[in-house]
Design a protein around this motif. Structure first.
Motif, PDB file in Angstrom:
ATOM      1  N   UNK A 152      67.998  56.284  58.008  1.00 36.44           N
ATOM      2  CA  UNK A 152      68.450  55.484  56.944  1.00 36.44           C
ATOM      3  C   UNK A 152      66.916  54.733  56.530  1.00 36.44           C
ATOM      4  N   UNK A 153      66.028  54.576  57.124  1.00 35.61           N
ATOM      5  CA  UNK A 153      64.663  53.698  56.967  1.00 35.61           C
ATOM      6  C   UNK A 153      64.134  54.653  55.942  1.00 35.61           C
ATOM      7  N   UNK A 154      64.005  55.940  56.223  1.00 37.18           N
ATOM      8  CA  UNK A 154      63.148  57.006  55.230  1.00 37.18           C
ATOM      9  C   UNK A 154      63.755  56.972  53.835  1.00 37.18           C
ATOM     10  N   UNK A 155      65.172  57.010  53.732  1.00 40.26           N
ATOM     11  CA  UNK A 155      65.749  56.776  52.620  1.00 40.26           C
ATOM     12  C   UNK A 155      65.875  55.529  51.829  1.00 40.26           C
ATOM     13  N   UNK A 156      65.563  54.811  52.198  1.00 39.06           N
ATOM     14  CA  UNK A 156      65.467  53.282  51.777  1.00 39.06           C
ATOM     15  C   UNK A 156      64.418  53.227  51.216  1.00 39.06           C
ATOM     16  N   UNK A 157      63.169  53.551  51.969  1.00 37.24           N
ATOM     17  CA  UNK A 157      62.002  53.502  51.465  1.00 37.24           C
ATOM     18  C   UNK A 157      61.718  54.238  50.169  1.00 37.24           C
ATOM     19  N   UNK A 158      62.165  55.390  49.981  1.00 39.38           N
ATOM     20  CA  UNK A 158      62.190  56.287  48.901  1.00 39.38           C
ATOM     21  C   UNK A 158      62.704  55.782  47.818  1.00 39.38           C
ATOM     22  N   UNK A 159      63.979  54.876  47.831  1.00 39.61           N
ATOM     23  CA  UNK A 159      64.590  54.425  46.681  1.00 39.61           C
ATOM     24  C   UNK A 159      64.005  53.042  46.399  1.00 39.61           C
TER      25      UNK A 159
ATOM     26  N   UNK B 212      59.795  46.058  51.946  1.00 39.83           N
ATOM     27  CA  UNK B 212      58.938  45.546  53.180  1.00 39.83           C
ATOM     28  C   UNK B 212      58.751  46.766  53.776  1.00 39.83           C
ATOM     29  N   UNK B 213      59.487  47.627  53.935  1.00 42.01           N
ATOM     30  CA  UNK B 213      59.217  49.154  54.664  1.00 42.01           C
ATOM     31  C   UNK B 213      58.176  50.015  54.019  1.00 42.01           C
ATOM     32  N   UNK B 214      58.316  50.031  52.717  1.00 40.72           N
ATOM     33  CA  UNK B 214      57.332  50.652  51.696  1.00 40.72           C
ATOM     34  C   UNK B 214      55.983  50.207  52.016  1.00 40.72           C
ATOM     35  N   UNK B 215      55.792  48.872  51.843  1.00 39.03           N
ATOM     36  CA  UNK B 215      54.375  48.166  51.845  1.00 39.03           C
ATOM     37  C   UNK B 215      54.072  48.474  53.357  1.00 39.03           C
ATOM     38  N   UNK B 216      54.826  48.285  54.439  1.00 40.91           N
ATOM     39  CA  UNK B 216      54.445  48.205  55.672  1.00 40.91           C
ATOM     40  C   UNK B 216      53.753  49.890  56.083  1.00 40.91           C
ATOM     41  N   UNK B 217      54.153  50.679  55.495  1.00 45.07           N
ATOM     42  CA  UNK B 217      53.557  52.067  55.654  1.00 45.07           C
ATOM     43  C   UNK B 217      52.065  51.938  55.345  1.00 45.07           C
ATOM     44  N   UNK B 218      51.368  51.247  54.449  1.00 39.61           N
ATOM     45  CA  UNK B 218      50.241  51.118  54.371  1.00 39.61           C
ATOM     46  C   UNK B 218      49.445  50.394  55.702  1.00 39.61           C
TER      47      UNK B 218
ATOM     48  N   UNK C 200      58.145  52.311  65.733  1.00 36.89           N
ATOM     49  CA  UNK C 200      59.366  53.224  65.665  1.00 36.89           C
ATOM     50  C   UNK C 200      60.029  52.726  64.456  1.00 36.89           C
ATOM     51  N   UNK C 201      60.622  53.998  63.983  1.00 34.41           N
ATOM     52  CA  UNK C 201      61.740  53.623  62.490  1.00 34.41           C
ATOM     53  C   UNK C 201      62.534  52.560  62.819  1.00 34.41           C
ATOM     54  N   UNK C 202      63.133  52.688  64.182  1.00 32.58           N
ATOM     55  CA  UNK C 202      64.175  51.541  64.451  1.00 32.58           C
ATOM     56  C   UNK C 202      63.474  50.208  64.479  1.00 32.58           C
ATOM     57  N   UNK C 203      62.628  50.101  65.042  1.00 28.76           N
ATOM     58  CA  UNK C 203      61.394  48.809  65.045  1.00 28.76           C
ATOM     59  C   UNK C 203      61.391  48.387  63.794  1.00 28.76           C
ATOM     60  N   UNK C 204      60.687  49.304  62.827  1.00 27.02           N
ATOM     61  CA  UNK C 204      60.574  49.008  61.469  1.00 27.02           C
ATOM     62  C   UNK C 204      62.117  48.542  60.650  1.00 27.02           C
ATOM     63  N   UNK C 205      62.632  49.142  61.006  1.00 25.45           N
ATOM     64  CA  UNK C 205      64.235  48.628  60.269  1.00 25.45           C
ATOM     65  C   UNK C 205      64.674  47.355  60.703  1.00 25.45           C
ATOM     66  N   UNK C 206      64.643  47.341  62.179  1.00 21.77           N
ATOM     67  CA  UNK C 206      64.874  45.920  62.620  1.00 21.77           C
ATOM     68  C   UNK C 206      63.920  44.628  62.049  1.00 21.77           C
ATOM     69  N   UNK C 207      62.729  45.146  62.145  1.00 23.95           N
ATOM     70  CA  UNK C 207      61.657  43.944  61.518  1.00 23.95           C
ATOM     71  C   UNK C 207      62.418  43.708  60.102  1.00 23.95           C
ATOM     72  N   UNK C 208      62.406  44.355  59.139  1.00 18.47           N
ATOM     73  CA  UNK C 208      62.924  44.263  57.836  1.00 18.47           C
ATOM     74  C   UNK C 208      64.361  43.693  57.830  1.00 18.47           C
ATOM     75  N   UNK C 209      65.316  43.985  58.562  1.00 20.32           N
ATOM     76  CA  UNK C 209      66.583  43.482  58.617  1.00 20.32           C
ATOM     77  C   UNK C 209      66.489  41.904  59.279  1.00 20.32           C
ATOM     78  N   UNK C 210      65.723  41.840  60.172  1.00 19.33           N
ATOM     79  CA  UNK C 210      65.424  40.271  60.751  1.00 19.33           C
ATOM     80  C   UNK C 210      64.809  39.271  59.835  1.00 19.33           C
TER      81      UNK C 210
END
Length: 179
Positions: free
Chosen positions: A1-8, A92-98, A106-116
């Motif tokens: 889901x993280x990858x798709x969310x970043x793409x959109x 947040x996920x897109x900017x965090x890629x940089x 991990x993808x999970x930790x990045x997603x949890x961070x954005x969610x929190x």
């Protein structure tokens, strides 16, 4: 889901902007006429007093309250908090890629961070919508506790919205400094 969310992120941002513009247009072109020029409770960033809340509901009358329930709380504001939250999380996920340290998570930790960062705003916004919608659907039941709760949730909603916005800004600035 993280990858798709970043793409959109761009599509989500566009959809959020369009919905926000529609909501603001409804406020200024329709809702303010229904309430005799009074600002909707949703837009009172610093909250409102019990007297101001009751004055707004009284100015709307039954017909105005029903119109705002249908055209705001059961349509736009049913979708907007989730859409804004998804947009902020994707940005947040897109900017965090940089950022190397964030990208190394991990993808999970990045997603949890954005969610929190985003979820407290989402919860506060929906809770506030429920309280105000209940007051509009049954004005006689709206008491001082309901008004205080609605006012507090509105202030909390905007305060909690600042958190992901500031985090996003920090991510963007950190990414620009890194370049």
């Amino acid at each position: 889901m993280t990858v798709r969310l970043r793409r959109h992120a761009a599509a989500l941002s566009f959809a959020t902007a369009v919905m926000f513009i529609a909501m603001i247009a409804m406020e200024f072109l329709y809702f303010r006429r229904l309430s005799g020029g009074l600002t909707s409770l949703d837009l009172r960033f610093l909250g409102f007093s019990e007297t101001e809340g009751f004055a707004w509901i009284a100015a709307l009358g039954r017909r105005g309250a029903e119109a705002i329930l249908v055209w705001h709380y059961l349509t736009f504001d049913l979708v907007f908090p989730a859409l804004l939250s998804l947009t902020l999380a994707s940005l947040i996920l897109k900017a965090g890629e940089q950022l190397p340290r964030f990208a190394a998570l991990s993808h999970t930790m990045r997603s949890v961070t954005a969610l929190v960062l985003v979820l407290p705003y989402t919860i506060a916004d929906y809770a506030q919508n429920i309280v105000v919608a209940r007051m509009l659907s049954d004005p006689p039941s709206a008491g001082s506790r309901s008004m205080a709760l609605a006012s507090g949730l509105i202030v909390a909603k905007f305060a909690l919205l600042v958190v992901p916005v500031v985090a996003l800004g920090a991510f963007v600035l950190a990414a620009q400094r890194r370049r």
